[in-house]
Every structure is written in structure tokens, then in C-alpha cells.
Design a protein around this motif. Structure first.
Motif, mmCIF file in Angstrom:
data_model
loop_
_atom_site.group_PDB
_atom_site.id
_atom_site.type_symbol
_atom_site.label_atom_id
_atom_site.label_comp_id
_atom_site.label_asym_id
_atom_site.label_seq_id
_atom_site.Cartn_x
_atom_site.Cartn_y
_atom_site.Cartn_z
ATOM 1 N N GLY A 203 0.820 -1.207 0.000
ATOM 2 C CA GLY A 203 0.000 0.000 0.000
ATOM 3 C C GLY A 203 0.851 1.253 0.000
ATOM 4 O O GLY A 203 2.082 1.188 0.091
ATOM 5 N N TYR A 204 0.176 2.374 -0.104
ATOM 6 C CA TYR A 204 0.852 3.673 -0.100
ATOM 7 C C TYR A 204 1.488 3.895 1.262
ATOM 8 O O TYR A 204 1.024 3.369 2.288
ATOM 9 C CB TYR A 204 -0.155 4.781 -0.387
ATOM 10 N N THR A 205 2.565 4.650 1.300
ATOM 11 C CA THR A 205 3.227 4.915 2.572
ATOM 12 C C THR A 205 2.269 5.598 3.549
ATOM 13 O O THR A 205 1.467 6.444 3.167
ATOM 14 C CB THR A 205 4.499 5.781 2.370
ATOM 15 N N ASN A 206 2.335 5.178 4.803
ATOM 16 C CA ASN A 206 1.514 5.732 5.893
ATOM 17 C C ASN A 206 0.033 5.364 5.781
ATOM 18 O O ASN A 206 -0.828 6.062 6.308
ATOM 19 C CB ASN A 206 1.666 7.261 5.978
ATOM 20 N N ALA A 207 -0.264 4.245 5.107
ATOM 21 C CA ALA A 207 -1.662 3.807 5.009
ATOM 22 C C ALA A 207 -2.088 3.010 6.239
ATOM 23 O O ALA A 207 -3.280 2.807 6.466
ATOM 24 C CB ALA A 207 -1.860 2.952 3.750
ATOM 25 N N THR A 247 1.614 -16.832 6.906
ATOM 26 C CA THR A 247 2.586 -15.804 7.283
ATOM 27 C C THR A 247 2.087 -14.461 6.765
ATOM 28 O O THR A 247 1.492 -14.378 5.689
ATOM 29 C CB THR A 247 3.991 -16.074 6.706
ATOM 30 N N LEU A 248 2.332 -13.403 7.532
ATOM 31 C CA LEU A 248 1.999 -12.033 7.136
ATOM 32 C C LEU A 248 3.298 -11.252 7.001
ATOM 33 O O LEU A 248 4.120 -11.256 7.918
ATOM 34 C CB LEU A 248 1.122 -11.366 8.198
ATOM 35 N N THR A 249 3.490 -10.602 5.854
ATOM 36 C CA THR A 249 4.715 -9.839 5.615
ATOM 37 C C THR A 249 4.394 -8.369 5.398
ATOM 38 O O THR A 249 3.614 -8.016 4.510
ATOM 39 C CB THR A 249 5.485 -10.381 4.393
ATOM 40 N N ASP A 250 4.989 -7.519 6.229
ATOM 41 C CA ASP A 250 4.847 -6.069 6.100
ATOM 42 C C ASP A 250 5.977 -5.573 5.204
ATOM 43 O O ASP A 250 7.130 -5.981 5.366
ATOM 44 C CB ASP A 250 4.936 -5.421 7.485
ATOM 45 N N THR A 251 5.670 -4.705 4.245
ATOM 46 C CA THR A 251 6.684 -4.247 3.295
ATOM 47 C C THR A 251 6.759 -2.722 3.267
ATOM 48 O O THR A 251 5.913 -2.028 3.819
ATOM 49 C CB THR A 251 6.372 -4.748 1.868
ATOM 50 N N VAL A 252 7.783 -2.225 2.588
ATOM 51 C CA VAL A 252 7.968 -0.778 2.446
ATOM 52 C C VAL A 252 6.789 -0.171 1.686
ATOM 53 O O VAL A 252 6.257 -0.773 0.753
ATOM 54 C CB VAL A 252 9.302 -0.476 1.724
ATOM 55 N N GLY A 253 6.374 1.021 2.108
ATOM 56 C CA GLY A 253 5.251 1.686 1.455
ATOM 57 C C GLY A 253 5.625 2.235 0.093
ATOM 58 O O GLY A 253 6.767 2.610 -0.157
ATOM 59 N N PHE A 254 4.651 2.269 -0.809
ATOM 60 C CA PHE A 254 4.867 2.848 -2.133
ATOM 61 C C PHE A 254 4.619 4.355 -2.061
ATOM 62 O O PHE A 254 4.029 4.859 -1.118
ATOM 63 C CB PHE A 254 3.919 2.228 -3.159
ATOM 64 N N ILE A 255 5.067 5.036 -3.081
ATOM 65 C CA ILE A 255 4.850 6.485 -3.155
ATOM 66 C C ILE A 255 4.842 6.889 -4.620
ATOM 67 O O ILE A 255 5.428 6.211 -5.477
ATOM 68 C CB ILE A 255 5.948 7.269 -2.385
#
Length: 416
Positions: A203-207, A247-255
Motif C-alpha cells: 500500500g501507499y506509505t503511511n496507510a 505468514t503475514l509480511t509487512d513491506t515498504v510503502g509505495f509512493i
């Protein structure tokens, strides 16, 4: 003592190519500057058919910029457009303060956020590749590397003194990253071999991706109302109420306009998302730029060859919007607030429904001697019902399982 914030003037040019999202882009530039611990003291906006090839904003506007830099005692000028080495040099010579662009600003924030060895190496590689062609004629500005926005990370190595040194450093970083990538690939292969279902948060950064991860798994991942709060991917195990393990993986936000240098440098990190079985596209429902942010993420998923992966859109921060005035644009979706614990059930239910659509139904009869398989079925598949028939003395199990699961019969097996 609190570190003194740099005074920043931001500059943007509205053209025929960017007018649709220009105001949102400038607002985002302001937020990015504040994330990098700068203070925006003035904003210069210009409308032109195209950017000026030499100075982006033209000679007259540069003279105006020089006056504003003096008037506001600015320490830094940040352009919304990516600057060529020549443009950067000409503008720096005119204003006599540090000049960077949006790409450098984002790289700088990444340098602040990187925690793991891989993250730091990837950011440094992106910065070095970006700065290498921009060293000519920047002696005055680069001699101050190591302090302030746009100089974090490799700036401390006095990289401006030796191009050969930089190239050697790039080679060494690439070698180290290959080792890190190989290690990550081994971990991915192990997860694949174990047939654990993998869900990725994008998702977008800070979502609110990290907050959702914390809500579901108690992961205690770093979660703040900041752009790029998460840089290093984090994978946690999660078990649905029925017992199915994923498993749940958190990734860097898009911009918007994600620097290509970052996409290239973060290939190994982005690979984490590319190998997912399901993506949770987290959207800030309260953002005034929601449509643009959704489109940006979808386009980047296409660029990263991830469009074939099933997506469930999670509209987050619903506590900040009026439900009657909210109209979702992406489907299937679920509307929650990661700040409301009771919404966890809503999110789990939506994920469960999505899994049932993706999976194949099964109907099994197990003899009492096969009772030991019940635990395996519970963790490997989505069990809907489990009963014991006294008449046949068999366990009757119904549920849904991935197509590749050994519990799902192929067409050949059914015919046989």
C-alpha cells in the motif's frame, strides 16, 4: 538539545504532464520534507508548458528564488522534479545553498529509516548510484556532506573526493547484497517447501500496514504516523480462528514517482511481495488523495509483475471518515480501523472469505486410525466443519484448501 531544523524552500513546476496531480504532489513534498526533519518556510510554484532545460524554472524565476533564499535565510532548496546533474549545478551556483530534488529527499528518508544490514546497504547503493554523476562542479555543496537533509548515509565517507572509491564501494555493496539476497531466497524457498500460505501487506506509505500487522499478530512492529515508517520487511506467523496458519509480511510503502534507483536497489526486498499468495492492499480511507494513491499502488504492482496475485483491498482509518460519505472504488474490499480492536473480527472474516474464493473445497472421511491427521488439516487448510459419525465411525471434515494442497483431489484422481 533538540536538533535545529533546516529551513527549506520547496519548488515545483506544473506542466501539461503533471497538472492532474500537481497540488497533491506538492503537498506530499511538504510532508516528505517534514519527515526528513526540515521546516518548509516558503513554496514556489510555476506553471509552464514544459520545464526549462537548464534551470527547470527559467532564469527569471531563479533570480526570484535567490531573493527568497536570502529573505527566509533558507538552508536548503528542494525541487519536486528530478534534476539532471547540469540543472543541479546551475541552480546551486545561483542560490549558493544546498539544492536537492524529490528523489534525493526520499533516499535521505530511507537512510534515516533503514535498520537492518540489508536495508542500509540497499539505501547506500541507491544513494551512491544517484550521486555519482552529480559530483562534477559540486565541490562547495559536497564538502558539507555528512550533515543535514540529502546527506545522510554514505555522505559520511567523504564520497566526493574519489570517483574510483565510489565505484569500488558500489561493487562491494553489490557483492554483500548478493549474499543477503541468497539468504533471503533460501528462507523463501523453505517457506515455499513447507507450503505455508503467504499474505503480503502492500500500500501507499503511511496507510497503516504496520498497525494492521500489529493488530493481527501482536508483532510490535514500529508503527507511527510517518512516511516510510517501515523500510525493512517483517514476516510474522498468524493463525486464523479455525487454526489455519499463514505468514503475514509487512513491506515498504509505495509512493508517487518512486525513484527508479530505489526500485533497482530494493529488488531483493520487493521479491518478498512478489512471492505472496495473497496481497492485502491497505488504503488510507481518510486521505483526500485516496484515488491517486490507489492508482499509484496498482501501477507499481504492474511494474513489479505482481498483478496476477489476488488482492483484497483493506480500507483503513475508517474512524476518520463519515461512512455515509464513503464510496469504495476497489473490490473486493473490507472497511476497518486498525485502531479499533473490534474490527479485527471484520478483517479476519474478509480474509477468510477471500481464501474460500481462492481455494478448492474438499470433503474428507477419515477412519479413527487417521485421527492424527485432524491437527494437520486444521493448520494446513481452512476447516469449516468437523464431525464424528457414529454410524460409519468416521471423521467427516469439510473445508477449503489451496489447489496445490495434498488434501485436494485432482481431476484425474476424481475420475479414478
Amino acid at each position: 538539545m533538540e536538533e535545529k531544523r533546516e529551513k527549506v524552500i520547496i519548488v515545483g513546476v506544473e506542466t501539461a504532464d503533471n497538472y492532474r496531480y500537481f497540488s497533491e504532489s506538492m503537498e506530499e513534498l511538504k510532508n516528505l520534507t517534514e519527515t526528513a526533519q526540515g521546516e518548509v518556510v516558503f513554496e514556489i510554484v510555476q506553471k509552464r508548458p514544459n520545464v526549462d532545460r537548464q534551470t527547470v524554472i527559467g532564469k527569471g524565476k531563479v533570480e526570484e528564488l535567490v531573493r527568497f533564499v536570502d529573505a527566509y535565510e533558507a538552508d536548503l532548496v528542494i525541487f519536486n522534479q528530478e534534476l539532471t546533474p547540469r540543472q543541479s549545478q546551475l541552480i546551486s551556483d545561483a542560490v549558493q545553498v544546498k539544492v536537492i530534488d524529490r528523489v534525493q529527499l526520499i533516499l535521505d528518508i530511507f537512510a534515516m529509516r533503514a535498520q537492518s544490514k540489508a536495508g542500509k546497504l540497499q539505501v547506500e547503493l541507491a544513494q551512491l548510484n544517484y550521486l555519482l554523476p552529480r559530483l562534477v562542479g559540486q565541490g562547495a555543496a559536497l564538502s558539507r556532506l555528512g550533515g543535514g537533509i540529502g546527506t545522510r548515509g554514505p555522505g559520511e565517507t567523504k564520497l566526493e573526493t574519489d570517483r574510483r572509491h565510489i565505484r569500488n564501494k558500489i561493487t562491494n555493496i553489490k557483492r554483500e547484497l548478493k549474499e543477503v539476497t541468497a539468504s533471503r531466497e533460501r528462507n523463501r524457498q523453505q517457506r515455499k517447501a513447507s507450503q505455508i500460505f503467504q499474505i503480503g501487506l502492500v500500500g501507499y506509505t503511511n496507510a497503516g500496514k504496520s498497525t494492521l500487522l500489529n493488530m493481527l499478530t501482536n508483532a510490535e512492529a514500529y508503527s507511527q504516523d510517518q512516511l516510510f515508517a517501515t523500510l525493512d520487511p517483517l514476516t510474522k506467523q498468524w493463525q486464523l480462528a479455525e487454526g489455519f496458519q499463514v505468514t503475514l509480511t509487512d513491506t515498504v510503502g509505495f509512493i508517487q514517482d518512486l525513484p527508479t534507483q530505489l526500485v533497482e536497489a530494493f529488488q531483493s526486498t520487493l521479491e518478498e511481495s512478489r512471492n505472496m499468495d495473497l496481497l492485502l492492499h491497505v488504503v488510507d480511507a481518510s486521505s483526500p488523495d485516496r484515488d491517486l494513491q490507489e492508482q499509484t499502488v496498482l501501477e507499481l504492482l504492474g511494474d513489479l509483475e505482481m498483478k496476477k496475485i489476488p488482492v483484497l483491498t483493506v480500507y483503513n482509518k475508517m474512524d476518520k471518515v463519515t461512512p455515509e460519505a464513503f464510496a469504495p472504488t476497489l473490490f473486493p474490499n473490507v472497511q476497518v480501523s486498525a485502531k479499533c480492536p473490534e474490527d479485527r473480527t471484520e478483517l479476519e472474516g474478509a480474509i477468510r472469505r477471500q481464501l474460500m474464493e481462492m481455494f478448492e473445497p474438499y470433503d474428507l472421511e477419515l477412519a479413527p486410525s487417521e485421527g492424527y491427521l485432524l491437527n494437520k488439516l486444521t493448520t494446513d487448510t481452512l476447516v469449516i466443519s468437523q464431525d464424528f459419525c457414529d454410524e460409519t465411525e468416521q471423521y467427516l471434515v469439510k473445508g477449503f484448501a489451496p489447489e496445490t494442497s495434498r488434501w485436494v483431489k485432482t481431476e484425474e484422481e476424481e475420475e479414478w
